[in-house]
Design a protein around this motif. Structure first.
Motif, mmCIF file in Angstrom:
data_model
loop_
_atom_site.group_PDB
_atom_site.id
_atom_site.type_symbol
_atom_site.label_atom_id
_atom_site.label_comp_id
_atom_site.label_asym_id
_atom_site.label_seq_id
_atom_site.Cartn_x
_atom_site.Cartn_y
_atom_site.Cartn_z
ATOM 1 N N THR A 1 0.834 -1.208 0.000
ATOM 2 C CA THR A 1 0.000 0.000 0.000
ATOM 3 C C THR A 1 0.863 1.249 0.000
ATOM 4 O OG1 THR A 1 -0.112 -0.084 2.427
ATOM 5 C CG2 THR A 1 -1.982 -0.997 1.220
ATOM 6 N N ASP A 2 0.315 2.312 -0.537
ATOM 7 C CA ASP A 2 0.909 3.640 -0.392
ATOM 8 C C ASP A 2 0.395 4.275 0.892
ATOM 9 O OD1 ASP A 2 2.319 3.696 -2.933
ATOM 10 O OD2 ASP A 2 0.337 3.878 -3.873
ATOM 11 N N GLY B 1 -3.205 4.616 0.936
ATOM 12 C CA GLY B 1 -3.920 3.409 0.532
ATOM 13 C C GLY B 1 -4.807 2.832 1.612
ATOM 14 N N TRP C 1 -11.311 5.719 -6.431
ATOM 15 C CA TRP C 1 -9.845 5.763 -6.567
ATOM 16 C C TRP C 1 -9.327 7.170 -6.870
ATOM 17 C CZ3 TRP C 1 -12.573 1.417 -8.259
ATOM 18 C CH2 TRP C 1 -12.214 0.206 -7.656
ATOM 19 N N MET D 1 -7.683 5.406 -0.708
ATOM 20 C CA MET D 1 -7.735 4.676 -1.976
ATOM 21 C C MET D 1 -7.675 3.161 -1.752
ATOM 22 S SD MET D 1 -5.057 4.805 -5.169
ATOM 23 C CE MET D 1 -5.337 6.550 -5.506
ATOM 24 N N GLN E 1 -6.499 -0.210 -2.332
ATOM 25 C CA GLN E 1 -5.342 -0.737 -3.057
ATOM 26 C C GLN E 1 -5.127 -2.229 -2.853
ATOM 27 O OE1 GLN E 1 -2.125 1.907 -1.694
ATOM 28 N NE2 GLN E 1 -2.221 2.934 -3.682
ATOM 29 N N VAL E 2 -5.733 -2.783 -1.810
ATOM 30 C CA VAL E 2 -5.490 -4.185 -1.467
ATOM 31 C C VAL E 2 -6.794 -4.832 -1.013
ATOM 32 C CG1 VAL E 2 -4.236 -5.769 0.069
ATOM 33 C CG2 VAL E 2 -3.114 -3.689 -0.755
ATOM 34 N N HIS F 1 -7.290 -7.585 -9.245
ATOM 35 C CA HIS F 1 -6.261 -7.161 -10.202
ATOM 36 C C HIS F 1 -6.864 -6.329 -11.335
ATOM 37 C CE1 HIS F 1 -3.590 -10.765 -8.824
ATOM 38 N NE2 HIS F 1 -3.509 -9.731 -8.004
ATOM 39 N N GLY G 1 -6.820 -2.926 -10.392
ATOM 40 C CA GLY G 1 -5.515 -2.405 -10.009
ATOM 41 C C GLY G 1 -5.160 -2.642 -8.557
ATOM 42 N N MET G 2 -5.890 -3.526 -7.875
ATOM 43 C CA MET G 2 -5.621 -3.827 -6.474
ATOM 44 C C MET G 2 -4.825 -5.127 -6.345
ATOM 45 S SD MET G 2 -9.211 -2.793 -4.560
ATOM 46 C CE MET G 2 -10.214 -3.976 -5.472
ATOM 47 N N LYS G 3 -4.103 -5.259 -5.249
ATOM 48 C CA LYS G 3 -3.337 -6.466 -4.950
ATOM 49 C C LYS G 3 -4.105 -7.303 -3.930
ATOM 50 C CE LYS G 3 0.912 -3.849 -5.747
ATOM 51 N NZ LYS G 3 0.278 -2.507 -5.815
#
Length: 356
Positions: A87-88, A91, A139, A146, A148-149, A175, A178-180
């Motif tokens: 994550t940022d 995130g 997003w 945001m 992200q995961v 995915h 754009g998420m992990k």
């Protein structure tokens, strides 16, 4: 020459076992033997030792050629480090409302990791693409953390299991946005044993990017690992582990325990036995009038509902926890050292208390 004196004393009954948590169990004798094997002499500190090096080979045999293990002290540490790595600072992580990261880690992902959690209510502890979409939006909205995961747990906190296809669908959905995907695998061995598949079948083979690999609940003295599967998904793992206070100086003593569990089949033997004891417990409980099993018993936990006063009396004889005290829901966990006699004695006690 007389041996050195020690003031150590046994402070508990070694024959006493309950159903509160698989964390209550001691370490498996084969793990203790491995610790003794790793002791003696000097090995390079902070993970540059021979045991941690060999652990990488073992991890790759379970999770693919790109997998890399970062041993840590505990499960909360593994989850916080893993989630930080994907994550940022702005995130967020989508998770089940019942997930360990949301309920049982004292806010560590948010307070220590600086990660916003976006919980979703689930009926059975499991996320689906449709449930993920309740939080998977915004997003480009700077007013919202945001997503992200997506973090899932296998087996879940309610003792249920994802099939490999269910995890594949989650990974593909995440995915595509754009998420992990992070998998909390504190009881990953119990899931693999119950599904009768290798751990890779529902991790690297279906798209999981990073996972927290459990050891303590499956016979280790202490220690877990963050396993990076998708190297492109993470950044600065070594630095994150250190600043999160999860870098062991004598790492060989964490790595050798995971080696003892994973090099052959100890992890699977332990998990299968715990699962079998949970099935035995569930079968016994189903025969007790007035006790309701709440979720499918798929791993090593049994969730049940019974009168509150019965639970309180039973707790004086066996340790276990309320899951939802107001509703009368309890959780009974089995471990690698739970015996058939333990289960049968508990069921008999339950029958006695229900008859009072």
């Amino acid at each position: 020459m007389n041996p050195p004196r020690t003031d150590a004393r046994r402070h508990h009954d070694p024959e006493s076992r309950g159903f509160a948590s698989d964390n209550y169990a001691g370490a498996h004798p084969e793990v203790l033997a491995a610790l003794a094997l790793a002791n003696g002499g000097h090995q390079v500190a902070y993970g540059e030792d021979a045991y941690t090096e060999n652990l990488q080979r073992i991890i790759r045999s379970h999770f693919g050629a790109t997998a890399e293990a970062f041993p840590v002290f505990n499960g909360t540490g593994a989850n916080v480090v893993a989630l930080q790595a994907v994550t940022d600072r702005w995130g967020a992580v989508i998770c089940a409302e019942s997930s360990h990261i949301n309920v049982d880690e004292g806010g560590a992902p948010e307070r220590m990791g600086g990660i916003k959690l976006l919980p979703v209510p689930t009926p059975d502890g499991k996320l689906t693409p449709e449930l993920i979409d309740r939080q998977a939006y915004g997003w480009e909205d700077e007013h919202r953390a945001m997503p992200q995961v997506v973090s899932i747990t296998q087996s879940t906190e309610l003792g249920t299991l994802y099939t490999p296809d269910e995890i594949r669908a989650i990974c593909e959905h995440a995915h595509a946005h754009g998420m992990k995907v992070h998998l909390d695998g504190s009881r990953i061995a119990n899931a693999a044993a119950a599904l009768n598949v290798p751990m890779r079948t529902f991790t690297n083979a279906v798209g999981v990017d990073i996972l927290s690999l459990g050891g303590t609940k499956n016979g280790a003295l202490f220690g877990e690992a963050v396993v990076v599967i998708n190297q492109d998904a993470v950044s600065h793992m070594k630095h994150l582990r250190k600043l999160s206070m999860q870098l062991a100086s004598k790492m060989r003593f964490v790595s050798v325990q995971l080696e003892a569990l994973l090099a052959k089949d100890l992890w699977l033997r332990n998990a299968r036995h715990a699962n079998e004891m949970a099935q035995r417990l569930a079968e016994g409980v189903r025969a007790v009038h007035g006790v309701e099993i709440l979720h499918p018993v798929q791993a090593n936990g049994v969730f049940a509902r019974l009168p509150h006063d019965v639970s309180e009396r039973l707790q004086k004889r066996f340790r276990f926890y309320f899951w939802d005290e107001a509703a009368g829901d309890v959780r009974w966990m089995c471990a690698f050292d739970t015996t058939e006699e333990d289960v049968d004695t508990f069921v008999a006690a339950l029958k006695e208390e229900m008859a009072r």
